[in-house]
Structure formats: C-alpha cells, structure tokens
Write an enzyme that holds these catalytic residues in place. Structure first.
Site, PDB file in Angstrom:
ATOM      1  CG  ASN A  54      -2.021   1.009   1.134  1.00  0.00           C
ATOM      2  OD1 ASN A  54      -1.879   2.050   0.489  1.00  0.00           O
ATOM      3  ND2 ASN A  54      -3.140   0.712   1.761  1.00  0.00           N
ATOM      4  CG  ASP A  82      -6.331  -6.559   4.155  1.00  0.00           C
ATOM      5  OD1 ASP A  82      -5.949  -5.442   3.766  1.00  0.00           O
ATOM      6  OD2 ASP A  82      -7.026  -6.725   5.164  1.00  0.00           O
TER       7      ASP A  82
END
Length: 1256
Positions: A236, A500
C-alpha cells in the site's frame, strides 16, 4: 504470555479423574460459533502444599489432549504484578513420542515427589526421541478453574480464553487471574477460601479446534503469503488499497490477463505506458515470492505522491482504466475483446399499452449500479432495476402519430456479459443532510444467481443465464475513512482467499458472505446493554460490507479461468522483469555483504577545476547550483574495497584510477559535512603505515564513517604556488589551469620540481606541518562561469595578499596586479563575503578546507561571450544567481481562444512592424534563471528563445488549480511556492498578445456564465474587456465563442449576482465600468423577461419626461447602491408596479433550510396576470430545468410587499384547490422574491478531492 527468566519447577500430580464441577463441558466452555471441534479434554492439577511453593514459577505434569501434551504454568507470586498468574501451554508430540507417552500414562497417579522425577525423566527421553516441527501450531479454546478440594462445585473461580499457540507464542493465559489473598480468605461472594489446608485444585478444559483456513487467530508475524497460499499481494503506497483490490480482481480474471498480455508494448516504457506497467505487474504477481509495490504502475498513470495518498472511487478507477486499455487494443489482434467479456446491453423502452407503439434505445454497459437502500438482497435490486413504471393520467406518454397514451416505461437486459461487475450503491448523497453517507444496512448476495428472468423475451442469449460469484470487493469504515480489500475465488473450486494489501490468506464462506452483508441498525436500548467488546464488534460488522461484486457466467467460467502460463506472457516483459529481479537480487546481496566492504568516493583536483557550483564538490543538497552546468568531469570515481585490504593496495588502486604515478606523493583527506550543511575537507587520513588494513584505520578514527568515505586526493606538486612558480620561471607555459596542464605536471613533476630547486619558496609550504590547505575558485565574467582554480597551502600568519600575488602569475591577464583582484570567502549558501588582502589568514578565520573565490576587474572593452540574459556583472551577483537558480520549462499555450492572443496563423502571416514578432521559434524549451528575476528580464529570455517581442509576451505559471498569469511588475518568486525546491517548480506557458502586456493588464476580467436550457447547468467563460465596453459590444464579442444566432442575441437578458443574490439587469447601452468587479455575470435567452424589462425602461423614460414627481422606491426591497446602472434599472422596475402591464418581474432566489444559507443562481421570472399558481409553478419548473421528481421536493415560498412592510409566506401547506385559486400576480410586486428551499446540487462533495486522472 508467561515470562521466561527462570526454569519452572514441576510439582503436584494430575488427578486420575478431573474434579466434578457444576455443569457440562459445554456449560463451562461454550463452543465458539462457526468453529469445528477436533478434540476436547479436561484434567485437574492437584497441588498439596501451596504454602511450600516459595519459588516464582511452577509447572504441572503434562496431560495429553489430541496431538499435544498440555501443562499449566503457575506464578504464585505474580508475573510482574500482584495477582496470581496462570497460563496453559501445549507441547507437540511426534509419532514416536505418542507411543512412548501412551506406555507411561500410569505415572500420573504417583506421589508428588515421584511425579516430579518420573515426568522429568519422561520429558528428557521425549526430547531425545522427538524433534517437533518448528512450524507447529494449535488453535484452542480453554478454561482454567481454581477450586477448593472437597468443595469444588461451590467454591471456585474460572476464566476462559482462546489462542493460536505456536513455537513463538507457546503459552497463553491470565497475568492477573486472582488476588493471592482471595485464595487464603473467604470473600463476600465465597463463604470459604479456595485453599483447603494448603491444598488446591487447578482444572483445565481444552477444546482443540479445526483451522480450515490456516490463519485462525493468526497474528501474521513472519507470515509468508506465497508459501501459505501460493499468491502474493500488493504493498500500500498510502491510500492505494482500493487500487490493489481492483488489480487483484482483474489478475484472477485470467482471460482478461491474457488479453492484456497480447497488447503490443515492445517499444514502450513502463513510466508512461499503462499497458506495459500493467503487464509487468501481472507477470510479477505470477512469479514473485514477495509483495509488489505499485509505484511503477501509478507512475505510468501520471500520478504523484499526492494521488497515492488520495483514496479514489473504485468504480471511477475501473471505468478510466478500462477506457485506456480499450483504446490501446484498437487496431491490434485483440481489438474489441474487452467488450466481449465485460460489456452487456440493456434496452430502455416506453411501450404503449393500448396501441402498437414502442420507443426504445439499446445501450452498452460495463457495470451495473445496484440500489442497496431499502433492498434486502441482490435479487430485489435487479427487480428494482427492471421495474416497470406506469405512465398514465397527467403523466401520459406522447406517442408519435398516436397522441397521449398510457404506457409502460422501463429497462430490460438484451445481453448479459460473461464477466458481470456489480457496483453496490453503498455510498449515496443525502440531500436532506447535504452530505455523502454510507448505507450500512444488511444486504445479501448469493454465491450463484440466475438472471434469466431479467432478459428481454426477444433476447437471443441462451438460457439459463447463471452466474457464480468470484470476487467481493469490501469496504470497511465510514464515509471519511476506511479500508478496501477483496475476497477472490481464483478457480472453479470452492476455495476463497482474502487479498488485503501485502497479505493473502484463506477464508471461509462465512467470512466471504455473512461478514460482508453489513448489519441493520439495532435499537438504542439494545445497544446500551452491550459490553464494550460487543459494541465494537457490532460497529465493525455494521461498517464492513461489500462494495463491488464480480460474477462470472457459468457457461464461460472454465474458459475465462484457464491457467495463464509463461508462454502467454510477451518475451520482452519476461526479460524486463527477470532483469529487474536479478538486479534486485544483486542489490540485496550488496546490502547483505556491505559490512565486508568500504566504499571510497575519490575526488581530485581535476574534478574541482571542472566543477561550477557551490562547495568544492557536488553537494546533493545544492544540486540546483550546478545542475546543467557540468560535463561529468566533476564526477568522482567510486571504489568498493574490502575492509581487510592493506593501505598500500588501497593507495595503489586510487592512483591507478586517477592516473597518478605510483611513486608520486599524495595525501588523502576525508571530506565531511559541516553543521551548515556544506562539504569541506575534514581531516587527513592516517595512511602512513602501508601494512595496516583499511578497517584498522577506520576503527582508529572514530569520526570516520564505516561504510562510505568521501576522499580528496591532494597532490602537492599541483599546488597553485608551485604552478605559479613553474610558469614565472618559464619551466611550463600555459594560459589556463586545465586538464592538459595537470596531466603534463603529473607526468613530469620530478623533472619540473628539480628545475625549480629545493630552496624555491613555493616548495617550502609542503614541508611544514603547520600549513593549511584552502580551495580557490575563479569567476569569469566573460564566460559567466564560476570554476575551481585549484588548491594552495598557506601559513596562518601570512597575508591574503600572497594569494593575490600567486594568482597574478597564474591567470592569463596582461600586467595583472593584486589590486585588480577581489577576494571573497564562500561560507555557505547565501553567505559570501569580501575579505581584505591586508588581513592575515587567521584574522579572516580562514583554515583548512575553506573556499576563497576571486574575480578580476573587467576590461570594459571586451564583450561578454555569453548570449544568455541577464548578465551578472560581478561575482556576488553570480553567487546570488547560483543560490537561487531554478529551472523553468516553457511550452506554448495551445488552442487559446483569447481575443487578444495572436494565433499561429496570424503570427506567421503578420508583417514585422517592430511592435510584435512572429512566434516561429521554439514552442518548448528549458531555461535556468534566478528565482528573484524581474518579469521584464524573464520576458527577454523567453523572447530570445521564441523570437517574440518581450513586450507582447504573456506568461503563465501552471498549477493544479489552474494557470496563473504573471504580472508585468512582478518577480518570478511571487509565483513559486514558499520554501520552493527544484521538485516543486511549476511548468510555465507563454503566448503572444496582439497588444502589449501592460495595456492588456488594464483590461477588465469578466467571468461570464452562459445558461442554455436551465438554471442548474451552465458553461463558464472568461473574457477581458475595457471599462468603456458596452453590453451591446460585449454580446458581439462573445457571440462567435458561445455560438448563439443573431436572432437569439436580440433575446438575451444579462444580469448580475453577488453572494447568490440578484443585483440587477444590464441594459444594452450600459458600460462595464458601472458594474462592480465583485459581481458575477449571467446570460440566457429570455425573450419574455427581456421584453417586459425593456417596456418598463421605455415607460420609465416616458414617465420621467412627463412628470416631475420623484420615484417611490421601497428602501427595504432595494439592493445596495453599488453602481449607478443597477440602482437605476431596479428603480425603473419598482416604479411601474401596475397591473395593467402584461406581467411582473420577480426575483427567484435559492437557499437550503436557512435563508442565510443561499446558493445557486438568482434570476428574474415573469409572473402573468390571471395565471393560477400551479401553472406559474409549471412554467418555473420548465425554466429552472430540474427533473419532475426532484423539483417536486423543493419547498416554495414568497417574499412580498405589503403596506406594513415585507412579508414571507410558505406555499407548502395549501390544498390543490387553494393553490388553484392563488394568483401570484395579484400578490407580488416587481422585484418581490420567490424562494426555492432545496439542497445545493452543484456543490462538490469534497472540495479538497483531487479528480482521478490516468494521464498516459
């Protein structure tokens, strides 16, 4: 977790049968929902002498439950706290250990002492016979119970928990199970103590659970996604979880991945090719063992770090990305293939009930937006999507050739695509609260759904149309904050995974479906009864819900999910990725091996004389001072040397690389960064012992960095004093200190120094230990260049004049004297000061490593060689330039529609009048300038590059919020960000004006809003006009740009607003100098309102010529008299408030809830005599432009004049019959107000949101 400072002592025994506590196993340890039990067990640890346990830590004998032997850890005096601590710990047993342990079960009933020895012996044998897998783990529920022997049912205390036990986290329990005093004494709730004459029972209930996903209660420390699942995730960047989720979804649509691979990208760069970057990302996901970052991909989008930290909408990203890929596929073998898998067709229709007539339109769709609000499940959403609307009564359909007819209106699907993307409308704008909200209510979606019944009967698509769910994009959070992740079923089997960001793990179907349905709001009373943990779980469940669903049609499932092999990947993509992986592996190896080497960055005098910036060597912090001024000769050599290398070998390598003779003398200086962030000589390295190792030298000198050292090589024979002596003695002839001279002296230094003689003064400085080494730079005004000249050893007590005398011998100037030389010290950026030649060096605080810069008084008869502007006449001005250098990138403004801008055609065809110049030179160029440069000087530079007269140039700084024009009396720094650096300099644009800029700046900017068919939507334009421009001239000026006809021009009404309030009408003969600069200007074709206004104006002129009476204007209704024209026009309208006219002009104003909360456009509207209010409302609705459904939600009210003053009346609470009798013309006067109470639909949901753009 239990502390492990000391070895636990084993005491007590395991009872043959666990004590009888009240209740069943399930009562004492209730099963967790949705968890499957593998095995259960219970045992009781009997302690016979509590008071004899004086140690800190004790352990029970072991008891086997399933494949593990369990014991209890007891801290009678507490584990870093006052309470008694209890923990339970499993120990894995191999197959051999299981058999051995089964044979020794009878040892559990031995006495306390025997149990200790036997179990310890058994444990020893077990350690010899078994080697448990280091990756073992066990998921278990447990309850620990302390009870009073003889009365276990009545007197006990318990606690329960669950945990994932493994080798790193092998015990779990309670650090403060019970206060020690509560064991010894009775309490309010227990009539007798738990201890019974020093005896105590500790019972453990253990339930080992099945772990179907492998990550039950996992803390994900040292978790390897690739090893556990075969898949990897994305890192991320800050707020790119939504991007990561979408990419994973596309990656596992394997047919799509193959299509992306087939797009030709051989000659493209991933920095500006979205397709190539996506191909590389997909292939890396296939072969990488580690999580990937998306930096290259987002860079190919044209995004910066700001975009990476801005969370965008997934649907918007999906649409833009598909659009880019579809364009890239055109004219390739896969042209149109995206449509085949993602695009469906729907038909919007209106079908008459009583006649044979249907109007329909078939449209493509990439995804479907499904309503969630007030829906229970996906099927209901599809039913709502295709719901038939009946058009009858007042809402009848006007069918061609049939007139008004009852009809059915709706949407039906003609074709449903193989991959169906469903966007669940979890986020909706609430107009009542004027904000975006998230719908968290429970909304179910199935694993399989048959959509056949939603197909048109005439559709040729084969039935049944059954879809299987393969992707669930989840949003956890609320409207302002949240996190995206995705659940994916990669294959046709039944295994689901959660992706995720960096982590990937198996999930159960319950986690895919039930946990992502959302949750209906519970009553407040029920919420108040919840524990804190229950309430947190409730909030988590309510705010976690599916946002996007990916279904694959069952008849194409096998084809779309076929495995992607290396053969499907373009070879150039494989080569690029494998090359990068190898380079990464090399870098990682270098990092691992860094402790074995020292990196030497070696500079010498050649680097210095070819360097033209601040400091003696390139300083990354001052890169702006030398960027684009160098030719790479200033760059050092870099040597990677083993720490164990001998100094003799180190020196040999250095000399070889910079072409110094091996027998030539040299000194090695470490360079360091001073507190003012400048780089200077720090200290002399101790390279005297040739047999010493480099590592030993570094260790001896604590100030030296251990992995990287900047070295400066001093060659004594290249000292400026010596070079000056060689020239003055006629030994060496040279004009300038350059590479050729240095090479000559390096090669022949022995011969040259011999000719000078040992007693020459220039050679004496090298022999002294008290001398200092300084650097000298020279500013050449004719070349507009600052360069290194060399270094020189000095005595602190000699005067600086000696440096000037040395320079008179070296510099190529005739009859040069010291008085013609000015000397300055370069301290740091912004600090360069003159020094007096009469001063001694120590008085001027000049020592080793300091820099003195010199300039020679210019010969005014010589022309400066540079063609650049401006010219810096002296060294201080040039230093100021170096300290504030910025690189500007200019491009020509394209497609400018400004009336005062010279077009390319005009520029080429226009004769050169001396006033302007054709812009036939460069349309794009870069230039370095001083950030404090005046606009006039900057315009000269741009003019020199574009062949445009500087007086006619208009320059712009381009920022994300628009382009900012530079003013003629400004400086460049006015348009740069505070504390700017080279990375935040905006791009600039230029254009040629037809009039000088100074004249152009006196034009008046006008922001004009053109309204076509409503007061909701508009087009905005910017114009510049002189103050003496009339409204009639303005309409002629804008006619071509806006595109209205001559007939429409005669019907245009112009009016002004300020603060969302109506300010006045602009008559055709008025001038803009009469209009406040703060006003916004609006225009629309309004023939009725314009005609009525003109008649009022005509009547007013007649009234003033025939009567001397004053105009009676209601002061409370008048606006501020900001300008003569507006006040006059409003007076005209108010004066002729006469029912014999054909109408009244009233103001329509908009607000939301509170009249102070104005918004939208205020405008004039004519109300007609004898017109019932419903008809007036219908006319207003038609002109306002909002849809029927939304307009019906608007609350109307009127503000009108009465003899007692102004009065407001809401029109909401009247019956239809009462409204039919209401005629606004009879109530309202000219310039009274109709108010519309409704939310501002033009307001952005978030004014700080950056629009999502993929630029490449």
């Amino acid at each position: 977790m239990a502390a492990a400072q000391e070895e636990a002592k084993m005491v007590g025994t395991i009872a043959e049968e666990p004590v009888d506590l009240e209740g069943s196993f399930e009562d004492i340890l209730p099963p967790l929902s949705e968890q499957e039990t593998l095995v259960e067990g219970v045992f009781t640890w009997q302690i016979n002498d509590w008071y004899g346990m004086t140690g800190n830590k004790y352990v029970s004998p072991r008891f086997r439950v399933g494949d593990f032997e369990w014991d209890i850890l007891l801290f009678p005096n507490g584990n870093r706290n006052k309470g008694i601590a209890l923990y339970i710990e499993p120990h894995p047993v191999s197959a051999e250990g299981k058999e051995e342990k089964n044979d020794k079960d009878d040892t559990k009933t031995n006495t306390n002492e025997d149990a200790v020895s036997n179990v310890q012996e058994d444990t020893t044998k077990e350690k010899e016979d078994t080697t448990p897998d280091k990756n073992w783990y066990c998921c278990a529920q447990f309850a620990l119970i302390l009870s009073r022997p003889g009365n276990d049912k009545e007197t006990n205390v318990s606690n329960k928990s669950h945990h994932r036990f493994d080798a790193m986290d092998s015990d779990w329990g309670f650090s403060n199970f019970i206060d020690a005093n509560h064991l010894r004494y009775a309490t309010k709730n227990r009539r007798e103590p738990i201890l019974n004459e020093g005896k105590l029972n500790l019972t453990a209930y253990v339930r080992v659970l099945k772990d179907p996903t492998g990550v039950l209660w996992h803390n994900f420390m040292n978790y390897d996604s690739k090893k556990e699942t075969g898949y990897v995730g994305f890192k991320n960047q800050g707020a790119t979880c939504y991007l990561n989720s979408l990419l994973q979804s596309y990656f596992f649509t394997k047919y799509f991945r193959k299509l992306v691979y087939e797009i030709p990208t051989d000659n493209e760069s991933p920095n500006n090719s979205v397709t190539l970057a996506l191909q590389k990302a997909f292939y890396q996901l296939q072969v990488s063992n580690d999580p990937l970052d998306t930096l290259e991909l987002t860079r190919s989008f044209g995004w910066d770090s700001g975009d990476a930290f801005q969370q965008h909408d997934v649907q918007e990203l999906n649409r833009i990305l598909m659009d880019r890929l579809e364009n890239k596929m055109k004219n390739t073998p896969v042209d149109g293939y995206l449509n085949d898998i993602f695009v469906g067709k729907m038909k919007s229709f209106i079908k008459c009930i009583n006649v044979d007539y249907e109007s329909s339109r078939v449209e493509d769709f990439w995804d479907l937006q499904m309503n969630v609000k007030n829906m229970k499940n996906l099927t209901e959403s599809f039913e709502s999507y295709t719901e038939i609307e009946l058009m009858n009564g007042e809402n009848q359909y006007a069918a061609q050739d049939f007139g008004l007819q009852d009809a059915e209106k709706g949407v039906i699907f003609e074709y449903l695509p193989p991959v169906l993307h469903l966007q669940l409308k979890r986020f909706e704008y609430d107009f009542n609260y004027d904000q975006l909200i998230k719908i968290n209510d429970r909304y179910e979606f199935p694993e399989t759904i048959d959509l056949s019944k939603f197909l048109d009967d005439g559709s040729k698509q084969d039935r049944p149309v059954v879809y299987n769910l393969h992707g669930v994009l989840v949003h956890a959070g609320d409207i302002s904050t949240g996190h995206y992740y995705t659940m994916i079923k990669p294959n046709a089997d039944d295994k689901w995974y959660r992706f995720d960001d960096e982590r990937v793990w198996r999930v159960t179907k319950s986690q895919v479906f039930d946990e992502n349905f959302g949750l209906n709001r519970l009553p407040d009373e029920q919420l108040r009864q919840m524990t804190r943990e229950q309430y947190q779980n409730y909030l988590l469940a309510r705010h976690t819900s599916a946002y996007m669903l990916v279904y694959i049609r069952s008849d194409r499932e096998k084809e779309l999910l076929q495995p992607v092999t290396k053969a499907d990947v373009p070879q150039h993509v494989i080569d690029r990725v494998e090359k990068e992986m190898k380079e990464r592996a090399i870098r990682e190896k270098e990092i691992r091996d860094a402790h074995l080497y020292v990196t030497l960055v070696v500079y010498n005098v050649k680097n210095f004389i070819n360097y033209h910036g601040l400091d003696p060597i390139p300083n990354e912090l001052l890169k702006f001072s030398y960027q684009d001024l160098t030719n790479d000769k200033e760059l050092p050599i870099t040597l990677k040397i083993e720490r164990t290398a001998k100094i003799e070998d180190v020196c040999k390598q250095i000399k070889e690389h910079i072409n110094i003779l091996q027998d030539a003398p040299a000194k090695y200086w470490r360079m360091g960064t001073r507190q003012n962030n400048t780089i200077r000589l720090a200290e002399l390295m101790n390279f005297d012992d040739p047999d010493a190792t480099l590592e030993s030298v570094i260790k001896d000198d604590e100030s030296v960095g251990s992995t990287l050292i900047n070295l400066y090589v001093e060659e004594p024979y290249l000292d400026l004093r010596i070079l000056g002596a060689l020239k003055s003695e006629g030994i060496v002839k040279f004009q300038n200190v350059d590479d050729e001279l240095l090479d000559d002296v390096r090669t022949n230094f022995t011969t040259y120094l011999a000719k000078l003689g040992e007693d020459n003064e220039a050679l004496q400085y090298e022999k002294s230990d008290d001398t200092k080494l300084i650097f000298v730079k020279l500013f050449n005004a004719y070349k507009q260049q600052l360069s290194g000249l060399g270094y020189m050893r000095i005595n602190e007590d000699e005067t600086i004049e000696n440096l000037a005398k040395t320079l008179t011998r070296i510099l190529n100037y005739e009859n040069l004297t010291p008085n013609q030389i000015s000397i300055y010290e370069e301290i740091n950026i912004g600090n360069t000061y003159p020094v007096s030649q009469k001063c001694q060096f120590y008085e001027a605080e000049i020592g080793t490593g300091d820099i003195l810069s010199v300039e020679v008084a210019q010969d005014k008869s010589k022309e400066i060689a540079t063609t650049g502007v401006p010219i810096y006449d002296n060294l201080l001005e040039f230093y100021n330039y170096l300290e504030h250098r910025v690189k500007l990138r200019f491009s020509k403004v394209s497609n400018s529609n400004d009336d005062y801008t010279v077009s390319d055609e005009e520029g080429e065809n226009k004769p050169d009048s001396g006033q302007t110049a054709s812009s036939s030179s460069s349309d794009r160029f870069d230039v370095w300038v001083n950030a404090n440069i005046k606009y006039s000087e900057l315009a000269k530079i741009v003019g020199a590059n574009t062949s445009i007269n500087p007086a006619f140039l208009k320059l712009y700084a381009i920022y994300s919020n628009g382009r900012i024009p530079l003013k003629s009396k400004s400086t460049l720094n006015d348009y740069l960000m505070k504390d700017y650096n080279c990375n935040v300099i905006p791009p600039f644009q230029f254009e040629e004006l037809s009039i000088p800029l100074k004249e152009f700046e006196h034009l008046r900017p006008i922001k004009f809003y053109w309204l076509k068919e409503s007061y909701i939507h508009y087009q905005s334009y910017e114009f510049e006009v002189p103050d003496n421009c009339s409204v009639e001239d303005f309409l002629q000026k804008i006619q071509t740009k806006i595109g209205f006809s001559d007939d429409e021009k005669d019907k245009i009404l112009l009016w002004t607003n300020s603060g969302y309030e109506f300010k006045g009408v602009l008559p055709r003969d008025s001038y803009f100098k009469q209009v406040s600069k703060d006003y916004l200007l609006f225009g629309r074709v309004l023939p009725e309102e314009l005609d009525l206004f003109n008649r009022f104006e005509e009547y007013d002129s007649t009234a003033h010529s025939n009567s001397d009476s004053s105009v009676n204007v209601d002061e409370n209704a008048r606006i501020s008299n900001d300008n003569l024209m507006n006040a006059t026009s409003q007076g005209i309208v108010r004066h002729h408030n006469n029912p014999e006219f054909d109408g009244h002009l009233v103001i329509v104003s908009q607000y939301f809830k509170d009249m102070e909360n104005r918004h939208g456009i205020s405008f004039l509207f004519n109300i007609l005599p004898n017109e019932p209010f419903p008809q007036t409302r219908d006319r207003l609705h038609k002109k306002f432009g909002l849809g029927q459904k939304e307009f019906s939600k608007i609350k109307l009210g009127i503000l009108f004049s009465t003899p007692q003053g102004r009065s407001f009346k809401s029109l909401q609470n009247y019956s239809d019959e009462e409204l039919e009798r209401l005629v606004l013309f009879d109530i309202m006067s000219n310039l009274d107000t109709i108010f519309l109470d409704h939310p501002d639909r033009l307001r952005s949901h978030n004014s700080h949101d950056r629009p999502m753009v993929i630029k490449n």
